[in-house]
Each structure stands twice: as C-alpha cells, then as structure tokens.
Enzyme design. Structure first.
Site, PDB file in Angstrom:
ATOM      1  CD  GLU A   1      -4.799   4.964   0.667  1.00  0.00           C
ATOM      2  OE1 GLU A   1      -5.828   4.405   0.321  1.00  0.00           O
ATOM      3  OE2 GLU A   1      -4.664   5.533   1.776  1.00  0.00           O
TER       4      GLU A   1
ATOM      5  NE  ARG B   1      -4.229  -4.444 -20.468  1.00  0.00           N
ATOM      6  CZ  ARG B   1      -4.541  -4.021 -21.700  1.00  0.00           C
ATOM      7  NH1 ARG B   1      -5.368  -3.011 -21.877  1.00  0.00           N
ATOM      8  NH2 ARG B   1      -4.052  -4.625 -22.749  1.00  0.00           N
TER       9      ARG B   1
ATOM     10  CB  THR C   1      -2.655   3.682 -22.580  1.00  0.00           C
ATOM     11  OG1 THR C   1      -2.203   3.721 -23.931  1.00  0.00           O
ATOM     12  CG2 THR C   1      -4.152   3.932 -22.529  1.00  0.00           C
TER      13      THR C   1
ATOM     14  CE1 TYR D   1      -4.263   0.648  -0.449  1.00  0.00           C
ATOM     15  CE2 TYR D   1      -4.391  -1.436   0.727  1.00  0.00           C
ATOM     16  CZ  TYR D   1      -4.974  -0.473  -0.088  1.00  0.00           C
ATOM     17  OH  TYR D   1      -6.254  -0.640  -0.528  1.00  0.00           O
TER      18      TYR D   1
HETATM   19  C1  PLP Z   1      -6.962   3.083 -25.322  1.00  0.00           C
HETATM   20  C2  PLP Z   1      -7.370   4.507 -25.169  1.00  0.00           C
HETATM   21  C3  PLP Z   1      -7.749   5.030 -23.917  1.00  0.00           C
HETATM   22  C4  PLP Z   1      -8.108   4.228 -22.693  1.00  0.00           C
HETATM   23  O1  PLP Z   1      -7.342   3.319 -22.210  1.00  0.00           O
HETATM   24  P1  PLP Z   1      -7.824   2.229 -21.127  1.00  0.00           P
HETATM   25  O2  PLP Z   1      -6.539   1.917 -20.468  1.00  0.00           O
HETATM   26  O3  PLP Z   1      -8.427   1.128 -21.901  1.00  0.00           O
HETATM   27  O4  PLP Z   1      -8.802   2.886 -20.206  1.00  0.00           O
HETATM   28  C5  PLP Z   1      -7.971   6.392 -23.827  1.00  0.00           C
HETATM   29  N1  PLP Z   1      -7.855   7.181 -24.897  1.00  0.00           N
HETATM   30  C6  PLP Z   1      -7.527   6.713 -26.115  1.00  0.00           C
HETATM   31  C7  PLP Z   1      -7.415   7.656 -27.257  1.00  0.00           C
HETATM   32  C8  PLP Z   1      -7.296   5.351 -26.288  1.00  0.00           C
HETATM   33  O5  PLP Z   1      -7.034   4.886 -27.512  1.00  0.00           O
END
Ligand code: PLP
Length: 418
Positions: free
Chosen positions: A60, A239, A230, A58
């Site tokens: 935070e 991810r 991302t 944790y």
């Molecule tokens: C993939 C994507 C996201 C979101 O990503 P997640 O991790 O799936 O929430 C946001 N904006 C754009 C333009 C994307 O292509």
C-alpha cells in the site's frame, strides 16, 4: 490430462480440476483464431512476471512511501513501470496501480469530479465503453451522464454534433475514446469543445494504446487532462489499467486511487506491466503495431470484397465493426457459427442497431492476436474467405467442421504458446 503431461504440474498436484482447465485454455488459445479486438496474447516474459511471487507482497502506498516494510523490490518494479510508461507515452505522470481499465477511469473521474457532476461520453450503443456514463455502470450512477454518438450516414463522430450537445449539457468532463470505433479520434476537436465549457478532457485509449505508443494513432497526451488505458489490449501486457495525467493532477490521481479506491496494488501485475512497457519501447513492437494495422486493412478489404458492410466503410486501427444486416443474419448467430469453426469473435451492437445487445446486428473483429502469432496478410485474407463461407449459411455445420480442421492446421503453423 495426467500430471505427467500437464504444463502446470504444481497446480495439478494440488488441484487437477483447475490444472485441466489451464491446459485446456492453452489448447484453446493455440488452436483457435481469436479475432476479439480487445484481447491479445502476452509474452512468456509478461506471463512469468505476473505469475511471480510478488503476488505475496502488500505494498500500500507508492514507491518510497509505503505502509509496509519489505517493499524494496516492489518499489523497484513499480518505479520501472512508471518510468517506462512515461517514456512510452511522453506523459508527466503515470499511476500504474489500477487493477483494470474501469478502475483507471473511476480514478480519473473522482480525481476532479464530485458525485452528481456532469460527464459527456460516447454512447455505449455507438461504441463507447460502459464506464463512459452508461446507466448500468458506476459512471452513470455516480455522475449525471450524457452521451454523443456517430452520424448515421458516415458512422464517424460528428464533431459539430458533439459541440452542439456539449453546449446544451455543459459537462464538467468530456470523455473520449471507445471500445468499438474503427477511426482516429480528433483530440484537438475535443479539446476545443472542452475549452469552450471549461471542462476537463479525458481520453480513454484502452483499445488503441499500442498504436498511440508507437505513433500510428495520434496521441491525446498534448490535449487531454487525463489519459487512461488498459494494459492488456494492443499494448500486449498483463490484464490491468493505468492513469496518466499532467503534473497538476498527479497528486489528486494518486490519492484518489490509493487510499481512495483501492487497497494494496497487485505488485506481480505491476512487474508484468514493467516488462510489457519495456517490450513496447522496442523497435520490434513498433513493427508489430504496423503489422496489426496492415492486417486490419487486409481483413477489411477482403470482407468488403465479399459484400460485407463495415461501419464507417473501413478502419484506421486494429478493429472493424461488421454490419450484418444486408446478410440477413444476427451478430449472435454469426458469433456462434464462427466459433463452431474455431474462429472466435464477439457479437457487437452497431450504431442505431434495431436488435437488442444480446442479439445485435454486428460483429467486431480485430487483428492484434493474429498478428502476435506472426500471421500476415495472406493468412488474414484466408480467414476473411472462411468467415464469408461460414456466414453464407450459419446453419451449415458441414462447412463449419471442414473449416475447423483448416483453422487447426493454420494455427499449428503459427503456435501461440509452444
Ligand atoms: C476495455 C475497455 C475498458 C475497461 O477495461 P477493463 O479492464 O475491462 O475494466 C475501458 N475503456 C475502454 C474504452 C475499453 O475498451
């Protein structure tokens, strides 16, 4: 798979069902050609960091200001991730805690907007992301959302049209960036429009982050108040998400994310982000991005030669949107025929698509994973030829199984996870 042959013996000892799925996934990733533009195969180092025991911690708060004891190693990895992100993108401030791209976007919005404020983003049906104001998303529920799209003739964003819509809407934030747009963004043009209405500008570079980091796509950093991304697409990390901004918004961003939206950060994922950013700072990563682009151009060129239509006529980045209308097949049928041959992509609505999003008239193709595996233009041209052969008759299962065997052979020459 038996315990002795599994790659996940510790999992198999406790949970054979999950271990079997993990082994099957490794096989799937190795033995299929994945052209999903939003995916990538991260390195063994990123995987190991993400699979580390920092998942136990944790933390935070932020480095040096935690709400728990024992955060010294969490501080180390988060500081490394932040410093590397700043170096990679040349930004004042980076928050590496968002669990996803969607939470990064939510953070940027709520750092300066209030519920009900107006946002103007690219329409989902024209390649924008759900979080850019789609009515089914929090972004279209919390905020009053409006959209711009691409021109029917060119398939590209018409900046005069964006300016016209902005003049009517008077948004408090303009959102740019997309999930299915094959061309460069005119950041300066968006900045000028934002300035006219004293609006904030957010650039969501989720798809193109790898190219922005290496200079193969113009950077929005000098223009945008907020840059979100991302970390798992062309950036090839774990991810997750990240928000970058100018100094003046740093405190608001940090406070909005924690304690505003999230609790404890995923410290193991932050460690993996740090590793991925180190990889992305290397000359090899720059070469990798150049090869993604060369492969995308080769794929686009060969598909055009086979008579496929591409939205906007081609690509400047890692992806292309194939308009299948002249071929008389739907995106859904194309997706499943290609999948049967071991070629994985996604059906995708095209601008002004007459079909619903569950069927669509297009597919989206990208080259990040093929390139990660070491494939080059010769392989990509071969793949375009297979796509053409399969889509000539999506019901011809004989062609699909013949090509499935060839796909397996090609994949064997470019192992992803040995
Ligand atoms: C993939 C994507 C996201 C979101 O990503 P997640 O991790 O799936 O929430 C946001 N904006 C754009 C333009 C994307 O292509």
């Amino acid at each position: 798979m038996s315990e002795s042959t599994t790659r996940y013996p510790a999992v198999a000892a406790v949970d054979p069902e999950v271990a079997t799925a993990l082994d099957a996934e490794r096989l799937r990733e190795n033995e299929s050609l994945v052209l999903i533009a939003s995916e990538n195969y991260c390195s063994a180092a990123v995987l190991a960091a993400q699979g580390s025991l920092l998942t136990n911690k944790y933390a935070e708060g932020y480095p040096g200001k935690r709400y728990y004891a024992g955060c010294e190693n969490a501080d180390t990895v988060e500081r490394l991730a932040i410093e590397r992100a700043k170096a990679l993108f040349g930004v004042d401030h980076a928050n590496v805690q968002p669990h996803s791209g969607s939470s990064a976007n939510m953070t940027a919005y709520l750092a300066v907007l209030k519920p009900g404020d107006k946002i103007l983003g690219m329409a989902l049906a024209h390649g924008g992301h759900l979080t850019h104001g789609a009515k089914v998303s929090f972004s279209g529920k919390i905020f009053s959302s409006f959209s711009y799209g691409v021109s029917r003739e060119s398939g590209t964003i018409d900046m005069d049209e964006v300016a016209r819509i902005a003049a009517i809407v008077k948004p408090k934030m303009i959102v740019t960036g997309a999930s299915a747009y094959p061309r460069f963004f005119d950041w300066q043009g968006f900045r000028d429009i934002a300035n006219e209405h004293k609006a904030y500008l957010m650039a969501d570079i989720a798809h193109i982050a790898g190219m922005v980091a290496t200079g193969y796509h113009p950077s929005p950093v000098p223009y945008a108040d907020f840059v979100t991304t991302t970390t798992h697409k062309t950036l090839r990390g774990p991810r997750g998400g990240m928000v970058m901004c100018k100094h003046e918004h740093a405190a608001a961003v940090d406070k909005t994310l924690f304690p505003g939206l999230q609790g404890g950060p995923l410290v193991h994922v932050i460690a993996a982000k740090a590793v991925a950013f180190k990889e992305a700072l290397s000359p090899a990563f720059k070469e990798y991005q150049a090869r993604i682009l060369a492969n995308a151009r080769a794929l686009a060129g060969r598909l055009l030669a086979h008579g496929f239509n591409l939205i906007s006529g081609g690509t400047d980045n890692h992806l292309m949107l194939v308009d299948l209308q002249n071929k008389g097949i739907t995106g859904a049928d194309a997706e499943s025929a290609l999948h049967a041959a071991g070629i994985t992509c996604n059906k995708n609505g095209i601008p002004f698509d007459p079909r619903p999003p569950t069927i669509t008239s297009g597919i989206r193709l990208g080259t990040p994973i093929l390139t990660t595996r070491g494939m080059g233009e010769a392989e990509v041209v071969q793949i375009a030829d297979w796509i053409d052969a399969i889509l000539r008759d999506p019901k011809d299962t004989a062609v699909q199984s013949r090509i499935r065997a060839q796909v397996r052979e090609l994949c064997g020459r470019f192992p992803a996870y040995p």
